[in-house]
Design an enzyme around this catalytic site. Structure first.
Site, short mmCIF file in Angstrom:
data_model
loop_
_atom_site.label_atom_id
_atom_site.label_comp_id
_atom_site.label_asym_id
_atom_site.label_seq_id
_atom_site.Cartn_x
_atom_site.Cartn_y
_atom_site.Cartn_z
N PHE A 50 -3.82 4.05 -10.46
CA PHE A 50 -2.53 4.43 -11.04
C PHE A 50 -1.67 3.18 -11.31
O PHE A 50 -1.36 2.85 -12.47
CB PHE A 50 -1.86 5.43 -10.09
CG PHE A 50 -0.37 5.53 -10.20
CD1 PHE A 50 0.24 5.72 -11.44
CD2 PHE A 50 0.43 5.47 -9.06
CE1 PHE A 50 1.63 5.81 -11.53
CE2 PHE A 50 1.80 5.57 -9.14
CZ PHE A 50 2.41 5.72 -10.38
N TYR B 141 -4.91 4.05 7.13
CA TYR B 141 -4.17 3.44 6.01
C TYR B 141 -3.09 2.51 6.54
O TYR B 141 -3.03 1.34 6.18
CB TYR B 141 -3.56 4.56 5.16
CG TYR B 141 -2.82 4.08 3.93
CD1 TYR B 141 -3.50 3.57 2.82
CD2 TYR B 141 -1.43 4.18 3.86
CE1 TYR B 141 -2.82 3.16 1.69
CE2 TYR B 141 -0.74 3.77 2.73
CZ TYR B 141 -1.44 3.27 1.65
OH TYR B 141 -0.75 2.86 0.52
#
Ligand code: NAD
Ligand code: UDP
Length: 311
Positions: free
Chosen positions: A13, A145
């Protein structure tokens, strides 16, 4: 002057917008991507440009190339994708950082790390300043993450201190816009797609948790300013839009802007979901003369138009 720029995660993205912008500025751009969450559709419009190259490669393995700058973006960013293979997520952040820092060291070039507001975890300090060390659960479902990104920051700082690598670290807050993966479960894409299809809007928890949403063009501008900043500007620097909204407000705005018949339904809040998030961007303002320009309504309209065009 034309530069040859490597972008890991270039088909994702944010990466795809950065590739386009740097090509438009007359540079040569190489995207390095394993297409886990990125898509060839995102970079298809760039392929006719002879100064663009798309290389399939996994950043957990070293890569040898001669470039002038590196933007390190490779890493799945949405909770469902980074939790799909949590161990691989840690490897991507940590080994990817080591491999790209090694490349920057050999070439003696600048490297920018796309870090994240997730390094602050479920923050107790509000808004979050760069000096805040965060409140991250090291053993939770988001930690692959959060801790992977924290370790990457550590590696960037240690390569800088020990090997004089020219580093730039930015901490990106929730960003949205065209080219978001339609099925990656992030809140802006989920709500827009649900609203366009008149499906239920899935609000997790009571919707009182907050986020501050940044339109992708503002971020790309900030990333390029950071890369162009003086050598002693290494960060970390927050990059986000400080306008804070509850997730419920976001749902209501999306329904209003799409004219949707969707109803809001309430689902359980995922574990470790941060209750609030808002960047303090004073440092970005003073060090980079940067602040976001596109506010939520304008950004949502552009993003809604994009999702309409692909469905
Ligand atoms: P994205 O998932 O769309 O893009 C990530 C890209 O990295 C994808 O193209 C994917 O295929 C690629 N990738 C993943 N693992 C790889 C590997 N092992 N080797 C090579 N390529 C790999 O996500 P995005 O939103 O564009 O995020 C880009 C970067 O910005 C990420 O590092 C993310 O952590 C960071 N970031 C994003 C946000 C946000 O709100 N979008 C917020 C904070 C930080
Ligand atoms: N969220 C939601 N409905 C959805 C997707 C997400 O209510 O369909 C919530 C989620 O629980 C979180 C916020 O929206 O509180 C932002 O989620 P996202 O995954 O976009 O980003 P992050 O949690 O990483 O900031």
């Amino acid at each position: 002057m034309k530069k040859r720029i490597l972008i890991t995660g270039g088909a994702g993205f944010i990466g795809s917008h950065l590739c386009k912008r740097l090509l438009d500025e007359g540079n040569e751009v190489i995207s390095l991507d394993n297409y886990f969450t990125g898509s060839k559709d995102n970079i298809a419009p760039l392929l006719s440009n002879p100064y663009f190259e798309a290389i399939r490669h996994d950043v957990t393995m070293p890569y040898f190339i001669e470039v002038d700058e590196i933007y390190n973006l490779a890493c799945p960013a949405s909770p469902i994708h980074y939790q799909f293979n949590a161990i691989k997520t840690v490897k991507t952040s940590v080994m990817g950082a080591i491999n790209m820092l090694g490349l920057a060291k050999r070439l003696n070039i600048k490297i920018l790390q796309a870090s994240t507001s997730e390094v602050y975890g479920d923050p107790i300090i509000h808004p979050q300043t760069e000096s805040y060390w965060g409140n991250v659960n090291p053993i939770g479902i988001r930690s692959c993450y959060d801790e992977g990104k924290r370790c990457a920051e550590t590696l960037f700082m240690d390569y800088h201190r020990m090997n004089d690598v020219q580093i730039k670290i930015i901490r990106i807050f929730n960003t949205y816009g065209p080219n978001m993966h339609p099925n990656d479960g992030r809140v802006v894409s989920n709500f827009i797609i649900q609203a366009l299809n008149n499906q239920d809007i899935t609000l997790y928890g009571d919707g009182s948790q907050t986020r501050s949403f940044q339109y992708v063009d503002d971020l790309v501008e900030g990333m390029i300013k950071m890369m162009g900043s003086p050598n002693d500007t290494i960060g970390p620097i927050n990059m986000g839009n400080p306008n804070e909204f509850s997730i419920r407000e976001l749902a209501e705005r999306v329904i209003a802007l799409t004219g949707s018949k969707s109803k809001i339904i309430f689902l359980p809040l995922p574990s470790d979901d941060p209750k609030q998030r808002k960047p303090d961007i004073d440092l970005a303002k003073s060090a980079l003369n940067w602040e976001p320009k596109i506010q939520l309504e304008e950004g949502l309209k552009k993003t809604i138009a994009y999702f309409k065009s692909i469905t």
